[in-house]
Design an enzyme around this catalytic site. Structure first.
Site, PDB file in Angstrom:
ATOM      1  N   THR A  16      11.400  40.254  27.859  1.00  0.00           N
ATOM      2  CA  THR A  16      12.168  41.080  28.720  1.00  0.00           C
ATOM      3  C   THR A  16      13.029  40.015  29.753  1.00  0.00           C
ATOM      4  O   THR A  16      12.223  39.029  29.978  1.00  0.00           O
ATOM      5  CB  THR A  16      11.569  41.825  29.804  1.00  0.00           C
ATOM      6  N   GLY A  21       6.360  41.424  30.941  1.00  0.00           N
ATOM      7  CA  GLY A  21       4.825  41.326  30.630  1.00  0.00           C
ATOM      8  C   GLY A  21       4.510  42.864  30.413  1.00  0.00           C
ATOM      9  O   GLY A  21       5.296  43.648  30.301  1.00  0.00           O
ATOM     10  N   SER A  56      13.294  41.916  22.133  1.00  0.00           N
ATOM     11  CA  SER A  56      12.509  42.655  23.059  1.00  0.00           C
ATOM     12  C   SER A  56      13.719  43.281  24.078  1.00  0.00           C
ATOM     13  O   SER A  56      13.448  43.731  25.193  1.00  0.00           O
ATOM     14  CB  SER A  56      11.661  41.952  24.029  1.00  0.00           C
ATOM     15  N   THR A  66      15.395  45.670  29.137  1.00  0.00           N
ATOM     16  CA  THR A  66      14.327  45.496  28.030  1.00  0.00           C
ATOM     17  C   THR A  66      14.288  46.383  26.859  1.00  0.00           C
ATOM     18  O   THR A  66      14.644  47.758  27.375  1.00  0.00           O
ATOM     19  CB  THR A  66      12.958  45.382  28.561  1.00  0.00           C
ATOM     20  N   ARG A  95       7.536  56.679  26.476  1.00  0.00           N
ATOM     21  CA  ARG A  95       6.987  55.531  27.221  1.00  0.00           C
ATOM     22  C   ARG A  95       8.004  54.566  28.242  1.00  0.00           C
ATOM     23  O   ARG A  95       9.011  54.098  27.693  1.00  0.00           O
ATOM     24  CB  ARG A  95       6.204  54.438  26.423  1.00  0.00           C
ATOM     25  N   VAL A  96       7.842  54.567  29.609  1.00  0.00           N
ATOM     26  CA  VAL A  96       8.643  53.686  30.377  1.00  0.00           C
ATOM     27  C   VAL A  96       7.785  52.614  30.872  1.00  0.00           C
ATOM     28  O   VAL A  96       6.714  52.954  31.493  1.00  0.00           O
ATOM     29  CB  VAL A  96       9.352  54.820  31.474  1.00  0.00           C
ATOM     30  N   GLY A  97       8.176  51.420  30.768  1.00  0.00           N
ATOM     31  CA  GLY A  97       7.867  50.464  31.513  1.00  0.00           C
ATOM     32  C   GLY A  97       8.040  50.090  32.905  1.00  0.00           C
ATOM     33  O   GLY A  97       8.559  50.810  33.701  1.00  0.00           O
ATOM     34  N   ASP A  98       7.722  48.787  33.359  1.00  0.00           N
ATOM     35  CA  ASP A  98       8.127  48.564  34.708  1.00  0.00           C
ATOM     36  C   ASP A  98       9.502  47.997  34.911  1.00  0.00           C
ATOM     37  O   ASP A  98      10.191  48.323  36.004  1.00  0.00           O
ATOM     38  CB  ASP A  98       7.196  47.214  35.160  1.00  0.00           C
ATOM     39  N   GLY A 105       3.952  45.982  31.411  1.00  0.00           N
ATOM     40  CA  GLY A 105       4.547  47.034  32.344  1.00  0.00           C
ATOM     41  C   GLY A 105       3.633  47.760  33.154  1.00  0.00           C
ATOM     42  O   GLY A 105       3.635  47.952  34.520  1.00  0.00           O
TER      43      GLY A 105
HETATM   44  C1  SD4 Z   1       7.422  46.542  29.537  1.00  0.00           C
HETATM   45  N1  SD4 Z   1       7.676  44.528  30.926  1.00  0.00           N
HETATM   46  O1  SD4 Z   1       8.146  47.611  29.067  1.00  0.00           O
HETATM   47  C2  SD4 Z   1       7.986  45.280  29.722  1.00  0.00           C
HETATM   48  C3  SD4 Z   1       7.964  44.284  28.809  1.00  0.00           C
HETATM   49  C4  SD4 Z   1       8.122  42.854  28.723  1.00  0.00           C
HETATM   50  O2  SD4 Z   1       8.383  41.128  27.854  1.00  0.00           O
HETATM   51  O3  SD4 Z   1       8.288  42.469  29.603  1.00  0.00           O
HETATM   52  N2  SD4 Z   1       8.044  41.986  27.823  1.00  0.00           N
HETATM   53  O4  SD4 Z   1       6.384  46.889  29.822  1.00  0.00           O
END
Ligand code: SD4
Length: 338
Positions: free
Chosen positions: A198, A250, A88, A216, A226-229, A252
């Site tokens: 992450t 987690g 990850s 991550t 796609r972009v996460g947090d 995002g």
């Molecule tokens: C995301 N927060 O891209 C990240 C993924 C993640 O452990 O934390 N995985 O949403």
């Protein structure tokens, strides 16, 4: 009107309950909470998950020499970025649904300077590119091809980040899920615990300066783009050198909706302990959408200026690693859904 009065009364009671018995720091705009004379443990570095232990050990090499927290967190998170077995983060990360490994990372220092890259391909150390965005450009965030172009200009090497293991798993996923992204692909641990990977790391150095880093490959098999947090300052990471720092892991999308890490830091500013602040942020996710939250994992991790730390998660299974002059330990976070 009656409804409004009821609402105002309710908000007042909620705030009163929230702050009862807590030391409340000066509120915005009078931001300065004053010095923290009673620092518990310093320097200190904390990071998400048990593999954070190896990352902390690397960060510690800088911290124990009296080095800067910013250098420590960058060096620390480069460990899982370079580890092909961590699926990850960085090299070996699970790809998006098109089979492309796209990385998200951000970094923030004691002066609120920050840098970030999102949806960047082919560069192992996304965190170092994020740091150079912070230090060498007038911007905070570069994405996609622009981030890659900048990285190459800075001398980073273009590499294939998709390992055979991640490629084979993605091909299996395609067979069963037929290109339909889902919100919550995870390694399920025995017992059905949620497990993300992450790395978010925050540290305070021997001068009391704080910095943080988060990196991550994001949610596996996400839509391309796609972009996460994790690369979003305030969501996946936030550092306020007067108060403390927080990071998240987690799903995002849930963290972005509540600007989670910034929320945790603001709650610490109001006097909450790191664990209580993380818990309040998790509870906000639950309150907004209990139906969705019960099947997802989100974890927050925070460190305050006193060197106190804490975490809280939606589900069982979130661990975090701590390293200081007196502690080297992996802790299991408390969680909401029992
Ligand atoms: C995301 N927060 O891209 C990240 C993924 C993640 O452990 O934390 N995985 O949403």
């Amino acid at each position: 009107m009656a409804d409004r009065r009821k609402f105002v009364k309710l908000s007042f009671l909620t705030s009163a309950a929230l702050f009862a018995g807590k030391k409340v720091f000066a509120a915005t705009p009078n931001l300065d909470p004053g010095p923290f004379p009673d620092i518990k443990d310093q320097p200190i570095v904390i990071s998400t998950w048990d593999f954070g232990k190896a990352a902390n050990a690397e960060a510690w090499k800088t911290l124990e020499k009296g080095g800067r927290a910013l250098d420590a967190v960058e060096a620390g998170v480069k460990i899982p970025e370079a580890d092909p077995t961590n699926q990850s983060v960085g090299l070996g990360g699970r790809p998006d649904r098109d089979g492309r490994v796209t990385l998200d990372a951000c970094i923030m220092d004691e002066n609120s300077k920050c840098g970030s890259v999102a949806c960047m391909e082919h560069i192992v150390h996304a965190i170092s590119v994020a740091r150079l965005v912070m230090e060498k450009t007038p911007h905070v965030m570069l994405v996609g091809d622009g981030a890659l172009q900048f990285a190459l200009e800075q001398g980073f090497k273009k590499e294939n980040l998709l390992t055979p293991k991640s490629e084979n798993e993605w091909k299996d996923w395609l067979k069963t899920n037929k290109y339909k992204p889902v919100k919550n692909i995870e390694n399920m641990l025995p017992g059905g615990e949620h497990n993300h990977d992450t790395i978010g790391m925050v540290a305070m150095d021997s001068k009391g300066q704080m910095s943080g880093a988060c990196t991550t490959s994001g949610m596996a098999y996400k839509m391309h783009g796609r972009v996460g947090d994790s690369p979003i300052i305030g969501a996946g990471l936030y550092v306020d050198n007067e108060i403390g720092a927080a990071t998240s892991t987690g799903v995002g999308e849930e963290v972005i909706r509540i600007v989670g890490s910034h929320l945790v830091v603001e709650l610490m500013r109001q006097g909450h302990s790191p664990e209580d602040a993380c818990k309040a942020a998790v509870m906000r996710i639950v309150a907004r959408n209990p139906d969705a939250a019960k099947d997802l994992q989100v974890g927050f991790l925070a460190l305050n200026k006193k060197g106190e730390y804490g975490a809280y998660a939606l589900q069982k299974g979130f661990s975090y690693s701590v390293k200081s002059g007196t502690t080297e330990e992996v802790f299991h976070s408390k969680y909401y859904y029992q």
